[in-house]
Design a protein around this motif. Sequence first.
Motif, short mmCIF file in Angstrom:
data_model
loop_
_atom_site.label_atom_id
_atom_site.label_comp_id
_atom_site.label_asym_id
_atom_site.label_seq_id
_atom_site.Cartn_x
_atom_site.Cartn_y
_atom_site.Cartn_z
N MET A 1 0.89 -1.11 0.06
CA MET A 1 -0.18 0.17 0.00
C MET A 1 0.87 1.31 0.10
N ILE A 2 2.00 1.16 0.89
CA ILE A 2 2.74 2.51 0.79
C ILE A 2 3.76 2.63 -0.24
N LYS A 3 3.68 3.62 -1.14
CA LYS A 3 4.33 3.83 -2.20
C LYS A 3 5.60 4.70 -2.06
N GLY A 4 5.58 5.41 -1.01
CA GLY A 4 6.77 6.43 -1.05
C GLY A 4 6.20 7.54 0.21
N LEU A 5 7.21 8.43 0.44
CA LEU A 5 6.98 9.29 1.29
C LEU A 5 6.38 10.64 0.59
N TYR A 6 5.52 11.07 0.86
CA TYR A 6 4.84 12.19 0.04
C TYR A 6 5.14 13.63 0.83
N GLU A 7 5.04 13.83 1.85
CA GLU A 7 5.45 15.16 2.52
C GLU A 7 6.09 15.11 3.73
N THR A 8 6.81 16.11 4.27
CA THR A 8 7.40 16.17 5.47
C THR A 8 7.18 17.50 6.01
#
Length: 149
Positions: A1-8
């Motif tokens: 389900m997780i494809k990457g980090l979108y924001e920080t």
Amino acid sequence: MIKGLYETHIQVRNLDRAVEFYTRVLGLKFAHRDDTRPIVFLWIGDNKQQMLGLWEVKENLQTRHFAFNASKEDILNFSSTYLKDRGLKPYNFLKDNSDTPMVFAWMPALAIYFDDEDGNSLEFIAILEGAGRPELGVIPYEEWLAYTS
């Protein structure tokens, strides 16, 4: 389900100064300023794939660390000059007064660090090909090449 980090999100002391740093100095793109709270959103890269939120705080600033994905070639050939030309001081993971990128052998990944105007620790990082060698620790890129050639 997780494809990457979108924001920080990070904290900054002066929002306008931080926006200037991240857009003019590092080349991020302005996305949105929320008029109801002290935050600005910036795009990292193209196509709205990643975002950085800058939160202005006047007291008890808590600095953070995050890394920008970069190419191995850019880190090796341009990162120190790129940063110095923008008035920034590059440093390696060991903080030994060297601006030579280092390899985290367990990943493996090549990295160089620098700080923003508020003391947040920023990094350019590139994942290297091949298997990790955790027993090597953190080593100069030239040394990494000797182990992997």
